[in-house]
Design an enzyme around this catalytic site. Structure first.
Site, PDB file in Angstrom:
ATOM      1  N   ARG A  49      11.328  81.533  72.593  1.00 52.30           N
ATOM      2  CA  ARG A  49       9.897  81.836  72.655  1.00 52.30           C
ATOM      3  C   ARG A  49       9.095  80.552  72.526  1.00 52.30           C
ATOM      4  O   ARG A  49       9.469  79.634  71.778  1.00 52.30           O
ATOM      5  CB  ARG A  49       9.522  82.808  71.523  1.00 52.30           C
ATOM      6  CG  ARG A  49       8.042  83.172  71.491  1.00 52.30           C
ATOM      7  CD  ARG A  49       7.757  84.338  70.558  1.00 52.30           C
ATOM      8  NE  ARG A  49       6.312  84.534  70.416  1.00 52.30           N
ATOM      9  CZ  ARG A  49       5.541  85.128  71.316  1.00 52.30           C
ATOM     10  NH1 ARG A  49       6.085  85.617  72.428  1.00 52.30           N
ATOM     11  NH2 ARG A  49       4.249  85.257  71.132  1.00 52.30           N
ATOM     12  N   TYR A  51       4.900  79.405  71.964  1.00 53.09           N
ATOM     13  CA  TYR A  51       3.535  79.877  71.724  1.00 53.09           C
ATOM     14  C   TYR A  51       2.758  78.816  70.956  1.00 53.09           C
ATOM     15  O   TYR A  51       3.329  77.842  70.443  1.00 53.09           O
ATOM     16  CB  TYR A  51       3.534  81.199  70.950  1.00 53.09           C
ATOM     17  CG  TYR A  51       4.125  81.149  69.558  1.00 53.09           C
ATOM     18  CD1 TYR A  51       3.310  81.100  68.440  1.00 53.09           C
ATOM     19  CD2 TYR A  51       5.507  81.167  69.370  1.00 53.09           C
ATOM     20  CE1 TYR A  51       3.841  81.071  67.158  1.00 53.09           C
ATOM     21  CE2 TYR A  51       6.045  81.140  68.100  1.00 53.09           C
ATOM     22  CZ  TYR A  51       5.216  81.091  66.997  1.00 53.09           C
ATOM     23  OH  TYR A  51       5.751  81.052  65.733  1.00 53.09           O
ATOM     24  N   ASP A  53       0.416  77.918  67.743  1.00 55.67           N
ATOM     25  CA  ASP A  53       0.207  78.407  66.396  1.00 55.67           C
ATOM     26  C   ASP A  53      -0.676  77.421  65.632  1.00 55.67           C
ATOM     27  O   ASP A  53      -0.245  76.305  65.325  1.00 55.67           O
ATOM     28  CB  ASP A  53       1.549  78.577  65.672  1.00 55.67           C
ATOM     29  CG  ASP A  53       1.388  79.117  64.262  1.00 55.67           C
ATOM     30  OD1 ASP A  53       0.400  79.827  64.004  1.00 55.67           O
ATOM     31  OD2 ASP A  53       2.248  78.817  63.416  1.00 55.67           O
ATOM     32  N   GLU A  58       4.807  75.742  69.207  1.00 53.36           N
ATOM     33  CA  GLU A  58       6.040  76.177  68.547  1.00 53.36           C
ATOM     34  C   GLU A  58       7.048  76.615  69.603  1.00 53.36           C
ATOM     35  O   GLU A  58       6.699  77.322  70.550  1.00 53.36           O
ATOM     36  CB  GLU A  58       5.763  77.330  67.581  1.00 53.36           C
ATOM     37  CG  GLU A  58       4.967  76.922  66.361  1.00 53.36           C
ATOM     38  CD  GLU A  58       5.467  77.565  65.066  1.00 53.36           C
ATOM     39  OE1 GLU A  58       6.491  78.267  65.092  1.00 53.36           O
ATOM     40  OE2 GLU A  58       4.808  77.332  64.035  1.00 53.36           O
ATOM     41  N   TRP A 414      11.050  90.542  69.780  1.00 52.95           N
ATOM     42  CA  TRP A 414      12.411  90.190  69.381  1.00 52.95           C
ATOM     43  C   TRP A 414      13.346  91.400  69.411  1.00 52.95           C
ATOM     44  O   TRP A 414      14.462  91.311  69.919  1.00 52.95           O
ATOM     45  CB  TRP A 414      12.407  89.572  67.978  1.00 52.95           C
ATOM     46  CG  TRP A 414      11.739  88.245  67.915  1.00 52.95           C
ATOM     47  CD1 TRP A 414      10.508  87.967  67.405  1.00 52.95           C
ATOM     48  CD2 TRP A 414      12.256  86.999  68.421  1.00 52.95           C
ATOM     49  NE1 TRP A 414      10.219  86.630  67.556  1.00 52.95           N
ATOM     50  CE2 TRP A 414      11.282  86.011  68.167  1.00 52.95           C
ATOM     51  CE3 TRP A 414      13.442  86.623  69.048  1.00 52.95           C
ATOM     52  CZ2 TRP A 414      11.450  84.674  68.519  1.00 52.95           C
ATOM     53  CZ3 TRP A 414      13.620  85.290  69.404  1.00 52.95           C
ATOM     54  CH2 TRP A 414      12.630  84.337  69.144  1.00 52.95           C
TER      55      TRP A 414
END
Length: 433
Positions: A49, A51, A53, A58, A414
């Site tokens: 993943r 993204y 943050d 991250e 997830w």
């Protein structure tokens, strides 16, 4: 301020390049929380993943059932970001750096480790104390090294205690860790995050969430950090932890970080002081007794663990290219001698950052890295696009590929993948492919 403005402009562009035309994954179509609006990030076809943050990028590896996969997919994330930077022609403007502290603002960034435990694992006071002791002691081989030091503070912004300021220490995170355990850790950082969020079947799994470790540059260091910790988790699940309890794990962690030469001494809960390497040897010995021979990877972890403990006890320079803090100290010592500068020279903070560059053509650390057996270029490149075959990341990736072909609305998380026709695929077991 200029760098912050640049980050606010560049990071969304890099994220969007990753998911543009579903290049490497599927962008989130729905909010994941108040701080993660739709389009803030997404899941990758490799099972991981990416993204944004709180102003930084991250990357999460996919669920991995082997330590070598953790190392491989960790590096794949670096190469994915490098590819984006080059494709957007941003090489002269931005760099991604695998470090945990900003020398100029005093801010810190976490390196998260997650291990799945059987919820029936014995977590009594004895085993919890032993786990905390290991997690503090392992800084001797997991630390990434840091020029300078700060003063740890609580969430009230109060100094924890007066601690010696040093020119170099083993860990980048140690100055910021003030508790053994805490649930909400954004401003009161601890070794263990107690938030019960397994991201799996809650009845079967517990997540051991660690935020006190450094981000390693050297693949051997990452392999040993994850591998040794996994073996200790295995001991925990079997109820076979060595009986070790230190008086204050967080304080011992910070104390060890400030001692860059042997002997490394810690105070036990009994009040007696002892050698930290001897205590680490107890964990390695118990793991060898119970797990040696079960598979090639376990034997490789045990062998490297033994090599590192021996090197720390007899000749730390033998660990250059293997242990990050040893390698960084060696490089910066050579730099100081050649340039005639002291460890307090601001130039050293700049060189410290260069150690952590993810671009191997610029990274001081990667120039000396032992990579054989850890990074196979073909395997790492493949890991940018394909998920591990022996975890639920494989199932998630296959479902995402089906969604990609159908071009329909979706929701990916997830433990669940859903499409609008009512079908939901539940992925409760991280190790079920």
């Amino acid at each position: 301020m200029q760098s912050q403005a640049l980050a606010q402009d560049v990071l969304p562009r890099i994220r969007d390049w990753v998911f543009e035309n579903q290049r490497y994954g599927l962008i989130d179509l729905h909010p994941r929380g108040w701080d993660e609006p739709a389009g803030n990030g997404g899941f990758l076809f490799n099972g991981g993943r990416v993204y944004l943050d709180m102003g930084h990028m991250e990357y999460c590896t996919p669920e991995c059932a082997s330590v070598r996969d953790v190392v491989r997919y960790d590096r794949a994330g670096d190469l994915l970001l490098l590819e984006a930077v080059r494709a957007l022609r941003l090489e002269k403007q931005v760099s991604f750096i695998r470090n945990n502290v900003d020398h100029y603002t005093g801010a810190t960034f976490g390196c998260h480790e997650n291990y799945s435990l059987d919820r029936t694992s014995p977590l009594d006071e004895r085993s919890a104390n032993s786990l905390l002791a290991f997690l503090a002691l392992r800084v001797l081989f997991t630390g990434a090294g840091r020029v300078g030091s700060g003063r740890p503070k609580t969430f009230r912004d109060e100094p924890v205690e007066a601690e010696e300021r040093v020119a170099f220490q083993l860990s980048q995170r140690a100055d910021f860790i003030v508790n053994d355990c805490f649930e909400w850790v954004q401003h009161n950082r601890s070794i263990l995050n107690l938030r019960d969020e397994p991201l799996a079947d809650r009845r079967r799994f517990r997540r051991l969430h660690l935020i006190h470790g450094d981000t390693n540059v050297l693949p051997a260091a990452l392999f040993l950090k994850i591998g040794a910790t996994r073996l200790v988790v295995d001991l925990l699940e079997l109820g076979e932890m060595p009986e070790v309890a230190i008086s204050d794990a967080a304080a011992a962690f910070r104390q060890l970080s400030r001692a860059s030469t042997a002997p490394w001494r810690v105070t036990l809960a009994s009040g007696r002081t002892t050698d930290a390497l001897a205590l680490l040897g107890m964990y390695q010995h118990r793991a060898r007794q119970l797990f040696q021979g079960r598979d090639q990877e376990t034997d490789a972890v045990l062998a490297l663990w033994d090599e590192v403990l021996t090197g720390l006890a007899t000749d730390t320079d033998s660990l250059v290219g293997i242990v990050d803090w040893v390698t960084k100290r060696f490089l910066l010592s050579e730099f100081c001698a050649r340039e005639g500068v002291s460890w307090n020279d601001p130039w050293l903070a700049s060189q410290d950052l260069e150690y952590h560059q993810i671009d191997s053509s610029r990274s001081l650390g990667l120039a000396l890295a032992r990579t054989e057996g850890f990074w196979n270029p073909t395997g790492v490149e493949k890991a940018k696009r394909e998920a591990p075959q022996d975890s639920r990341a494989n199932a998630r990736s296959r479902l995402m590929r089906e969604i990609q072909v159908k071009a329909c609305p979706y929701s990916v998380d997830w433990a669940e993948v859903a499409v609008p026709n009512g079908k939901r695929a539940l992925l409760p077991n991280p190790f079920q492919a």
